[in-house]
Design a protein around this motif. Structure first.
Motif, PDB file in Angstrom:
ATOM      1  N   PHE A  95       0.816  -1.216   0.000  1.00  0.00           N
ATOM      2  CA  PHE A  95       0.000   0.000   0.000  1.00  0.00           C
ATOM      3  C   PHE A  95       0.851   1.268   0.000  1.00  0.00           C
ATOM      4  N   SER A 185      -5.348  -7.944   1.476  1.00  0.00           N
ATOM      5  CA  SER A 185      -6.647  -7.337   1.225  1.00  0.00           C
ATOM      6  C   SER A 185      -6.858  -7.084  -0.271  1.00  0.00           C
ATOM      7  N   ARG A 186      -7.092  -5.846  -0.698  1.00  0.00           N
ATOM      8  CA  ARG A 186      -7.290  -5.625  -2.141  1.00  0.00           C
ATOM      9  C   ARG A 186      -6.048  -6.078  -2.904  1.00  0.00           C
ATOM     10  N   LYS A 189      -6.153  -9.876  -3.323  1.00  0.00           N
ATOM     11  CA  LYS A 189      -6.942 -10.213  -4.517  1.00  0.00           C
ATOM     12  C   LYS A 189      -6.040 -10.059  -5.743  1.00  0.00           C
ATOM     13  N   GLU A 223     -18.466  -9.402   3.492  1.00  0.00           N
ATOM     14  CA  GLU A 223     -18.685  -8.499   2.348  1.00  0.00           C
ATOM     15  C   GLU A 223     -19.237  -9.277   1.153  1.00  0.00           C
ATOM     16  N   ILE A 228     -19.105  -4.631  -2.526  1.00  0.00           N
ATOM     17  CA  ILE A 228     -17.813  -4.222  -3.103  1.00  0.00           C
ATOM     18  C   ILE A 228     -18.023  -3.482  -4.427  1.00  0.00           C
ATOM     19  N   LYS A 231     -19.003   0.058  -3.603  1.00  0.00           N
ATOM     20  CA  LYS A 231     -17.950   0.906  -3.042  1.00  0.00           C
ATOM     21  C   LYS A 231     -16.700   1.028  -3.929  1.00  0.00           C
ATOM     22  N   PHE A 232     -16.352  -0.059  -4.598  1.00  0.00           N
ATOM     23  CA  PHE A 232     -15.099  -0.083  -5.367  1.00  0.00           C
ATOM     24  C   PHE A 232     -15.332  -0.604  -6.795  1.00  0.00           C
ATOM     25  N   TRP A 235     -12.340  -1.405  -9.197  1.00  0.00           N
ATOM     26  CA  TRP A 235     -11.405  -2.533  -9.038  1.00  0.00           C
ATOM     27  C   TRP A 235     -11.669  -3.627 -10.084  1.00  0.00           C
ATOM     28  N   TRP A 276     -15.354  -9.415   7.982  1.00  0.00           N
ATOM     29  CA  TRP A 276     -15.688  -8.790   6.683  1.00  0.00           C
ATOM     30  C   TRP A 276     -15.085  -9.607   5.533  1.00  0.00           C
ATOM     31  N   HIS A 324      -7.706  -7.451  10.685  1.00  0.00           N
ATOM     32  CA  HIS A 324      -7.343  -7.274   9.278  1.00  0.00           C
ATOM     33  C   HIS A 324      -5.997  -6.539   9.182  1.00  0.00           C
TER      34      HIS A 324
HETATM   35  C1  GTR Z   1     -12.263  -2.950   2.210  1.00  0.00           C
HETATM   36  C2  GTR Z   1     -12.891  -3.793   1.140  1.00  0.00           C
HETATM   37  C3  GTR Z   1     -12.267  -5.138   1.178  1.00  0.00           C
HETATM   38  C4  GTR Z   1     -10.764  -5.061   1.241  1.00  0.00           C
HETATM   39  C5  GTR Z   1     -10.236  -3.866   2.009  1.00  0.00           C
HETATM   40  C6  GTR Z   1      -8.791  -3.457   1.749  1.00  0.00           C
HETATM   41  O1  GTR Z   1     -12.898  -1.762   2.439  1.00  0.00           O
HETATM   42  O2  GTR Z   1     -14.255  -3.833   1.361  1.00  0.00           O
HETATM   43  O3  GTR Z   1     -12.717  -5.907   0.102  1.00  0.00           O
HETATM   44  O4  GTR Z   1     -10.212  -5.150  -0.016  1.00  0.00           O
HETATM   45  O5  GTR Z   1     -10.959  -2.730   1.804  1.00  0.00           O
HETATM   46  O6  GTR Z   1      -8.244  -3.609   0.674  1.00  0.00           O
HETATM   47  O7  GTR Z   1      -8.205  -2.920   2.687  1.00  0.00           O
END
Ligand code: GTR
Length: 341
Positions: A95, A185-186, A189, A223, A228, A231-232, A235, A276, A324
């Motif tokens: 990140f 997380s993202r 994926k 989730e 998703i 919100k995103f 992606w 989540w 998380h």
């Molecule tokens: C959250 C999203 C998740 C996850 C997360 C992240 O808000 O709903 O799917 O990907 O963000 O990447 O921190």
């Protein structure tokens, strides 16, 4: 017990890898951007004074790719133990650009005998609906997308593959047969997608990737695709949008993503308090993907509990205590998994 839980979910059956990859790209992630026509590397050595006490310098490599006659550049970091060859290594999608970082205990990774390549996802393209910046500026005409054009996860995954190109270009510095792409997380994926679409990666690790990553959508208590997508949306490809509140009609579920990494190795990490991301659904996706692998997923016939570590199959699974986060316990288990194979 896990078989009954899978039956309840009415998952689409596994298909040959080529078909699975087509469905995933057509319906959820979009097609991967093309390989560059040309790639150049510029190296700045030893960018952090006294890094890792001199055991391993941190270099910055600027990767410049030509696509459609236009150039795009992005930086990566490489930390390579001094004087070593044929190193197992991680490509960590992170990140932040900092090295080390709270999700990346660099010195501990080096001390375990690995090299580490890291990239910051926002150096590839922004994490929002803008499809005109960074690599996206070369891929989309004025930011316009077709239904199966790549979403941001595919764009970030492409960059991890370019980092692997650089590793390969160094000859015997890295052992490509011990390469692992990883993220949280993202970016977990993203790591799964990078490995699914590039057979050079020997291992993939997804940390708490959850919805549209390692977790099955059908039957989730965390989730959902609707959450998703709302919100995103950026992606994913736009074809995914029709499955919001309509999971039962998806011609895939997330076991397809794990299965498309076969016959190579994949480790799925969950956190016990990350409801989540839905650890049980991540685990069940491993069970459902297992038949695609030679040595599948070796697990007891129950749902996972804290500190479960299942490393005997080609699919591994681990559940860490807590929230998380991509922490050092996750890294320790990831390194053990790679070393155990
Ligand atoms: C959250 C999203 C998740 C996850 C997360 C992240 O808000 O709903 O799917 O990907 O963000 O990447 O921190």
């Amino acid at each position: 017990m896990t078989d009954e839980l899978l039956l309840e979910r009415k998952l689409p059956p596994l298909l040959p890898r080529a078909e699975v990859l087509k469905i995933l790209q057509e319906e959820i992630y979009g097609y991967m951007p093309p390989k560059p026509e040309k790639t150049e590397y510029a190296v700045r050595r030893n960018i952090i004074k006294n890094f890792c006490a001199g055991k391993a310098p941190c270099d910055e490599i600027t990767i410049t790719c030509t696509l459609g006659g236009r150039e795009f550049s992005f930086p990566i970091n490489a930390v390579i133990p001094a004087g070593k060859k044929n190193l197992p290594f991680f490509i960590h999608l992170n990140f932040r650009p900092e090295n080390p970082d709270r999700y990346m205990p660099t010195e501990e990774i080096i001390d375990n005998g690995f090299a580490l390549i890291s990239l910051c996802y926002k150096d590839i393209t922004s994490d929002d609906e803008d499809f005109e910046n960074g690599l996206c500026g070369l891929l989309f005409d004025g930011g316009r997308r077709e239904g199966n054009s790549p979403g941001k996860l595919a764009v970030w995954a492409w960059a991890a593959q370019r980092a692997l190109d650089w590793a390969q270009s160094l000859g015997d510095t890295f052992d490509i047969s011990r390469s692992c792409v990883c993220g949280h997380s993202r970016l977990g994926k993203t790591a799964l997608l990078a490995s699914a679409t590039d057979e050079r990666f020997a291992f993939a690790y997804s940390n708490d990737s959850g919805c549209s990553g390692a977790a099955l959508a059908r039957g989730t208590t965390g989730e959902t695709p609707a959450d998703i997508i709302h919100k995103f949306p950026f992606w994913f490809c736009e074809n995914y949008f029709k499955y919001a509140d309509n999971e039962e009609n998806m011609p895939f579920d997330q076991h397809y993503l794990i299965a498309s990494i076969a016959p190579r190795r994949v480790l799925i990490g969950s956190a016990s308090k990350d409801s989540w991301a839905d650890p049980a659904q991540e685990y069940l996706a491993c069970v459902a993907a297992a038949p695609a692998f030679e040595n599948g997923f070796v697990h007891p016939d129950r749902l996972p509990v804290v500190n479960d570590v299942f490393f005997d199959g080609d699919i591994g699974y681990q559940m860490r205590e807590g929230l998380h986060y991509f922490g050092r316990e996750d890294w320790q288990r990831l390194m053990s998994f790679v070393k155990s194979k």
